[in-house]
Design an enzyme around this catalytic site. Sequence first.
Site, PDB file in Angstrom:
ATOM      1  CG  ASP A   1      -7.037   9.685  28.841  1.00 56.36           C
ATOM      2  OD1 ASP A   1      -7.749  10.436  28.364  1.00 56.36           O
ATOM      3  OD2 ASP A   1      -5.973   9.091  28.030  1.00 56.36           O
TER       4      ASP A   1
ATOM      5  CG  ASP B   1      -9.300  14.988  28.116  1.00 61.19           C
ATOM      6  OD1 ASP B   1      -8.533  15.347  28.580  1.00 61.19           O
ATOM      7  OD2 ASP B   1      -9.357  14.505  26.727  1.00 61.19           O
ATOM      8  CD  GLU B   2      -4.845  13.249  29.929  1.00 62.30           C
ATOM      9  OE1 GLU B   2      -4.284  12.038  29.613  1.00 62.30           O
ATOM     10  OE2 GLU B   2      -4.452  14.292  29.694  1.00 62.30           O
TER      11      GLU B   2
END
Length: 402
Positions: free
Chosen positions: A6, A100-101
């Site tokens: 993350d 973003d993960e």
Amino acid sequence: MIALVDMDCFFAQIEQLDNPQWKNKPVAVTNGQLGSTIITSSYQARAFGIHTGMRLKQARQLCPALIQAPSRPQRYAQVSRQIMSSLLAITPDIEVYSVDEAFLDLSRCQQLYFGASDIGQRIKRRVFSVSGLRCSVGISGDRTTAKFAAKKDKPDGMRVIHPALAEQTLAPELVTALSGINKGIASFLARYGIICCGDMKRVPMSVLAKRFGHLGRRIWLMAQGKDPEPLSYNVKPPKTIGHGKVMPPQTRDKNVVLIYFQHMSEKVAARMRCFHYQAECFFIAAKTDQGWLKTKTHAGFYTDDGRVIYQLCQQFLQLYWSGQGVWQVQVTALAPQQGKQLDLFTEDNQQRQQVNTAMDNVNHRYGEFTLAPARLLDKSAMPNVIAPAWKPGPGSPRDYFL
């Protein structure tokens, strides 16, 4: 063994990286220089109470020194693609969850490393080496617990929750701390006395299954650190393709409202054409003081033409809007399909397809809305933002923007 990577306040962190003078300063990313709503902010800004969705004016009242950074989606997409590609050196079993993960299934490669903590540190070092950015990593035996773990020590954190201790670790946590349990589901659970994860076993799984089906059974297991959902390695076709835009509060000028609807119609159409999708049914909505005005409307044929979609928006306003202040508009293509035969039997439709193709070619080369309906030409100052479900893949980063 499942890990969640993350990125910490991803967009804002990139802005601080590319602008060293902003390091350790409060930064808020907005949709262009004219953007009035915050997309994300740095941890330094969050310390002042600034959060996603807050109006820039209100944020400046909380933090007069706040730095506004116009979003640069192509840059964010570029960095995301670098990060996701680099993680293949850790394991080939990756689910890109969002821009973003990413989930990593480490089960098959555990013997290559020295335990979960070693893998977690390797992931963090690798992400930093290719991007210069910090991330948080959570590792456990299932995806929900791994995601929970990654959130616990942000920023730049790492937490490992052994599967044997997952149920015990989650027991005192509110059920809303788990990804996928929203206020509506939590309200239903509260009726049965389920407030914390540890309360879940007091209620039979069948109660949740009767109300939510497969999701209910999954939630019952999630709360005990036993989420059965496997990772998904393929990007699924979209169920919807939509665009929404916040506008000046209490906008009552019909011409202005129509401009915003036309803007969203053209963006939806251009994105469908980019991926060769068409749709016959569209969701159209406007947020007012009295709540959302909304409808599902049918074009009568499959289309990817912004003019057709805009005509549906005009009909929507005529039928449902009585002049009250508008705050936001939304246009969404429902159940888009690939390979549908468009209505090309009339000369006008053939000309429209040729016009759209030429417009797309110019805009792809020189920038969005270089060519557009006349009253949208000044909208080029409103850049796209990356879709929450953006997935790095082959092709140009522009293909994945909202």
